[in-house]
Design a protein around this motif. Structure first.
Motif, PDB file in Angstrom:
ATOM      1  N   ASN A 142       0.814  -1.215   0.000  1.00  0.00           N
ATOM      2  CA  ASN A 142       0.000   0.000   0.000  1.00  0.00           C
ATOM      3  C   ASN A 142       0.846   1.263   0.000  1.00  0.00           C
ATOM      4  OD1 ASN A 142       0.995  -0.449   2.600  1.00  0.00           O
ATOM      5  ND2 ASN A 142      -0.902   0.127   3.623  1.00  0.00           N
ATOM      6  N   LYS A 143       2.111   1.181   0.396  1.00  0.00           N
ATOM      7  CA  LYS A 143       2.904   2.398   0.573  1.00  0.00           C
ATOM      8  C   LYS A 143       3.089   3.162  -0.741  1.00  0.00           C
ATOM      9  CE  LYS A 143       3.431   1.937   4.955  1.00  0.00           C
ATOM     10  NZ  LYS A 143       2.390   0.915   5.199  1.00  0.00           N
ATOM     11  N   THR A 162      -5.392   3.349   4.089  1.00  0.00           N
ATOM     12  CA  THR A 162      -5.644   2.373   3.032  1.00  0.00           C
ATOM     13  C   THR A 162      -7.090   1.894   3.081  1.00  0.00           C
ATOM     14  OG1 THR A 162      -3.346   1.700   3.203  1.00  0.00           O
ATOM     15  CG2 THR A 162      -4.829   0.190   2.054  1.00  0.00           C
ATOM     16  N   THR A 212      -0.761  -6.089   1.957  1.00  0.00           N
ATOM     17  CA  THR A 212      -0.262  -4.717   1.860  1.00  0.00           C
ATOM     18  C   THR A 212       1.267  -4.629   1.913  1.00  0.00           C
ATOM     19  OG1 THR A 212      -0.981  -4.688   4.166  1.00  0.00           O
ATOM     20  CG2 THR A 212      -2.279  -3.406   2.614  1.00  0.00           C
ATOM     21  N   LYS A 264      -0.115   5.102  -1.496  1.00  0.00           N
ATOM     22  CA  LYS A 264      -0.306   6.281  -0.653  1.00  0.00           C
ATOM     23  C   LYS A 264       0.682   7.396  -1.005  1.00  0.00           C
ATOM     24  CE  LYS A 264      -0.263   4.119   3.449  1.00  0.00           C
ATOM     25  NZ  LYS A 264      -0.433   4.022   4.909  1.00  0.00           N
ATOM     26  N   ASN A 297       7.330   1.206   8.106  1.00  0.00           N
ATOM     27  CA  ASN A 297       7.462   0.879   6.677  1.00  0.00           C
ATOM     28  C   ASN A 297       7.278   2.119   5.811  1.00  0.00           C
ATOM     29  OD1 ASN A 297       7.836  -1.875   7.127  1.00  0.00           O
ATOM     30  ND2 ASN A 297       5.637  -2.311   7.046  1.00  0.00           N
ATOM     31  N   GLY A 314      -3.111   0.549  10.002  1.00  0.00           N
ATOM     32  CA  GLY A 314      -2.198   1.315  10.849  1.00  0.00           C
ATOM     33  C   GLY A 314      -2.860   2.658  11.114  1.00  0.00           C
ATOM     34  N   THR A 315      -2.801   3.543  10.104  1.00  0.00           N
ATOM     35  CA  THR A 315      -3.539   4.803  10.201  1.00  0.00           C
ATOM     36  C   THR A 315      -4.962   4.665   9.676  1.00  0.00           C
ATOM     37  OG1 THR A 315      -2.876   5.496   7.974  1.00  0.00           O
ATOM     38  CG2 THR A 315      -1.414   6.117   9.799  1.00  0.00           C
ATOM     39  N   GLY A 316      -5.225   3.604   8.894  1.00  0.00           N
ATOM     40  CA  GLY A 316      -6.544   3.433   8.282  1.00  0.00           C
ATOM     41  C   GLY A 316      -6.679   4.152   6.942  1.00  0.00           C
TER      42      GLY A 316
HETATM   43  C1  LIG Z   1       1.772   0.663   6.559  1.00  0.00           C
HETATM   44  C2  LIG Z   1       1.161  -0.662   6.436  1.00  0.00           C
HETATM   45  C3  LIG Z   1      -0.205  -0.872   6.718  1.00  0.00           C
HETATM   46  C4  LIG Z   1      -1.083   0.207   7.294  1.00  0.00           C
HETATM   47  O1  LIG Z   1      -1.585   1.066   6.322  1.00  0.00           O
HETATM   48  P1  LIG Z   1      -2.513   2.292   6.743  1.00  0.00           P
HETATM   49  O2  LIG Z   1      -2.906   2.895   5.463  1.00  0.00           O
HETATM   50  O3  LIG Z   1      -1.663   3.226   7.566  1.00  0.00           O
HETATM   51  O4  LIG Z   1      -3.641   1.775   7.550  1.00  0.00           O
HETATM   52  C5  LIG Z   1      -0.743  -2.132   6.497  1.00  0.00           C
HETATM   53  N1  LIG Z   1       0.044  -3.143   6.042  1.00  0.00           N
HETATM   54  C6  LIG Z   1       1.352  -2.983   5.799  1.00  0.00           C
HETATM   55  C7  LIG Z   1       2.137  -4.162   5.352  1.00  0.00           C
HETATM   56  C8  LIG Z   1       1.952  -1.746   5.984  1.00  0.00           C
HETATM   57  O5  LIG Z   1       3.271  -1.612   5.750  1.00  0.00           O
END
Ligand SMILES: *Cc1c(COP(=O)(O)O)cnc(C)c1O
Length: 304
Positions: free
Chosen positions: A41-42, A179, A286, A45, A70, A175-177
């Protein structure tokens, strides 16, 4: 923008043996293959943020994170690839021999690290402090912690668009939501989204995210925080055993910080009968495999 993804995401079926045939299908959207570091997902974003830097003439990205983020290392690598400088504002002092593998990797990509106390770090959304931090850098572009901004959510919508119709549920780690919010905004409300927080107490995000999610999806997402395994970045032997077994059955490497916990929670729900036999679940991988370095000696696989 060219270089990323290095590999296109694809959908892989999870073997029936893993979920005991208790639901109609479990599939996985493999975003982990996109890039080794700017993974999962990084990239989604970051991409509009990077685009803004390039079109806006910014030369320098500032972002925020802890020692195991990450997002930090993905930003460092992406900035490097697109010829931008980067500075990471780090919560806590990891200087000298206290550097984590993630932070070392950030430095390898040319990121400057600035260690600040928790108190200072808590000002991360304070305009005056940000101005002070960046004033000597002429045109610094600020990406908030976790890539959690409008552009982050917009990029994450692309993940939702990759999911074909016909699924009743989507499972994603949180994490932050950011995604999860992007995915919610890209799908129809016939789909239920389950988010699995990797830290303690993450269910507070259920309300926190509300203003970022389109009206018709307000009743269609739930964030669980039962599977944090002691907190963010924590794990235990049971989780690692589970990840090894998942790998042996499906040939898919999970990461210990996020997707391992999500799949553990999902399997428990399947076994407890949370889902009807007719449901079709799309899980989202992700990425985040770089975070496995801390437990590498206990894993049957090495995807670093
Ligand atoms: C950063 C990360 C998440 C969290 O993503 P958010 O958009 O912050 O909720 C989920 N899975 C992995 C593998 C990540 O590196």
């Amino acid at each position: 923008m060219a270089t990323i993804p290095e590999h296109e995401p694809f959908i892989q079926s999870i073997r029936k043996e893993w979920y005991g045939g208790k639901v109609a299908a479990v599939d996985m959207l493999r975003l982990d293959v996109v890039h080794k570091v700017v993974s999962g997902n990084k990239w989604y974003k970051l991409k509009h943020n990077i685009e803004n830097c390039l079109t806006g003439g910014y030369k320098h990205i500032f972002t925020f994170g802890g020692g195991y983020s990450n997002h930090l290392v993905a930003t460092a690598a992406a900035a490097n690839m697109f010829g931008l400088r980067s500075t990471g504002i780090i919560r806590g002092d990891y200087s000298n021999d206290r550097l984590t593998p993630t932070l070392k990797s950030c430095m390898d990509y040319g990121m400057d690290l600035r260690f600040v106390t928790r108190e200072e770090y808590n000002q991360k959304n304070d305009d005056a402090w940000l101005e002070e931090l960046t004033k000597n850098y002429g045109g610094a572009y600020i990406v908030p912690e976790g890539g959690a901004n409008e552009d982050g959510r917009k990029g994450a919508e692309d993940i939702g668009k990759m999911i074909p119709e016909g699924y009743t549920h989507i499972a994603v780690s949180v994490g932050t939501g950011t995604t999860l919010a992007g995915i919610c905004n890209a799908v129809g409300n016939e789909v239920t989204i389950y988010g699995y927080a990797s830290m303690k107490g993450g269910a507070y995000l259920q309300d926190e995210l509300r203003s970022y999610i389109k009206p018709e999806m307000q009743g269609s997402y739930t964030i669980f925080d039962n599977w944090h395994f002691g907190g963010f970045g924590r794990s235990n032997d049971e989780l690692i055993r589970f990840m090894n077994e998942f790998y042996e059955i499906n040939d898919i490497p999970l990461d210990v910080v996020y997707t391992g916990k999500m799949m553990y929670g999902l399997l428990q729900q399947i076994n407890e009968g949370v889902f009807d036999a007719s449901v079709r679940i799309m899980t989202v991988h992700t990425g985040g495999l770089q975070g496995n370095v801390s437990i590498q000696d206990k894993l049957l696989y090495n995807n670093l």
